[in-house]
Design an enzyme around this catalytic site. Structure first.
Site, short mmCIF file in Angstrom:
data_model
loop_
_atom_site.label_atom_id
_atom_site.label_comp_id
_atom_site.label_asym_id
_atom_site.label_seq_id
_atom_site.Cartn_x
_atom_site.Cartn_y
_atom_site.Cartn_z
N GLU A 1 53.18 38.52 41.30
CA GLU A 1 52.37 37.30 41.20
C GLU A 1 52.19 36.85 39.76
OE1 GLU A 1 48.03 35.37 42.43
OE2 GLU A 1 48.55 37.37 43.13
N LYS B 1 48.18 46.34 51.84
CA LYS B 1 48.64 45.96 50.50
C LYS B 1 47.56 46.32 49.49
CE LYS B 1 48.82 41.58 48.99
NZ LYS B 1 47.98 41.63 47.75
N GLU C 1 46.69 46.46 45.05
CA GLU C 1 47.07 45.98 43.73
C GLU C 1 47.15 47.15 42.75
OE1 GLU C 1 44.44 42.90 42.42
OE2 GLU C 1 44.72 41.68 44.22
N ASP D 1 45.30 43.16 53.21
CA ASP D 1 44.89 43.55 51.87
C ASP D 1 43.79 44.60 51.91
OD1 ASP D 1 46.42 42.31 49.92
OD2 ASP D 1 45.17 40.53 49.80
N ASP E 1 42.91 39.12 50.77
CA ASP E 1 41.50 39.08 50.38
C ASP E 1 41.13 37.74 49.76
OD1 ASP E 1 42.82 39.40 47.97
OD2 ASP E 1 41.74 41.22 47.37
N SER E 2 42.12 36.86 49.62
CA SER E 2 41.85 35.47 49.25
C SER E 2 40.95 34.79 50.27
CB SER E 2 43.17 34.69 49.13
OG SER E 2 44.01 34.92 50.25
#
Length: 289
Positions: A205, A136, A138, A106, A67-68
């Site tokens: 991270e 993925k 978080e 993501d 999602d960056s």
């Protein structure tokens, strides 16, 4: 094992053609860690387009559609405005452009946190509409139930603990995590909870190195470091950071090139050619019959 290319003269674009090989799978990624040891570290980079995937695919074990892309591609201030539709569009492009790497997409902010059922609805769309092998998400202890719910229903999940960019407002910024005993204990607990819930791998991270090493030894699944430790079972970077596309990069990034300068200098040369009418030449125009 590598991806080969052929020139499609109809479109003047390079299209990948599959070499005799099989794409890496989630079980094969998990099996790289044996009795707590990964002999050959896993290589992961971000990819957002088909062409980028084509170039990275031969060198990576996994491609992360992060999602960056919100910041890297769209110029957004954070990852928070990224939508599920955006992730699906880019995820499908990366799958089309790769043949070897396992593709992970993501799950964007707001698409999975409310409940395991919401997460399944979002993840099933990603899997069905992109062809990716995994998602993925978080979060740690709070997301363990969701990880177990997805895993039990055939959706492989990669976890992400430590500095979690989607929680930047709650964390107060992008600084390294784990500098207090309480925070260290939380990161370890989060990582173990996600791994035990069924995650096949775990991104760590922006944490103090000792924590990354301890967590890598505490879980049976491979850990992927970013701003963590070389002792993780693998590494990931945002490709544009690694290539030197931006002037400012995080401390944990090693710039392997200065592609921004190459692009700028090339555009400058093109601009001069156009303004001097030295481009196009006879080689670039169609002669009369």
């Amino acid at each position: 094992m590598s991806t080969t290319f052929q020139l499609d003269t109809a479109t003047s674009r390079a299209n990948p053609t599959p070499a005799p090989m099989k794409r890496l799978t989630v079980p094969r990624i998990k099996q790289r860690k044996v009795d707590g040891v990964t002999a050959e570290p896993l290589v992961m980079l971000t990819a957002y387009t088909a062409r980028q995937a084509q170039l990275l695919d031969p060198h990576c074990d996994m491609l992360l559609v992060g999602d960056s892309l919100g910041q890297v591609i769209y110029g957004l201030p954070s990852t928070l405005p990224v939508t599920l539709d955006m992730m699906i569009a880019h995820g499908a492009a990366v799958v089309r452009g790769s043949y070897h790497s396992l593709v992970v997409v993501d799950m964007p902010f707001g698409s999975y946190e409310a409940s395991p059922q919401q997460a399944f609805a979002s993840a099933s769309r990603i899997m069905a509409e992109t062809g990716a092998a995994a998602v993925k998400l978080e979060g740690g202890v709070a997301m363990a139930e969701t990880v177990a719910f997805l895993s039990a229903r055939g959706i492989p999940v990669m976890g992400h603990v430590g500095l979690t960019p989607q929680a930047v407002n709650a964390l107060g910024g992008y600084m390294a995590r784990g500098r207090s005993e309480a925070e260290e204990a939380k990161i370890i607990a989060d990582g173990k909870a996600v791994a035990e819930a069924g995650a096949f791998a775990l991104v760590i991270e922006g944490v103090v190195e000792d924590i990354a090493i301890a967590l890598t030894g505490a879980v049976a699944v491979p850990t992927i470091g970013i701003g963590a430790s070389a002792q993780c079972d693998g590494q990931v970077l945002v490709t544009e950071d690694m290539l030197g596309m931006f002037e400012r990069v995080p401390r944990f990034v090693k710039r392997y090139n200065d592609i921004a300068q190459v692009i700028s200098q090339t555009a400058e040369t093109y601009s001069a050619d156009v303004r001097s009418r030295s481009f196009p030449t006879a080689d670039q125009v169609y002669p009369a019959k």
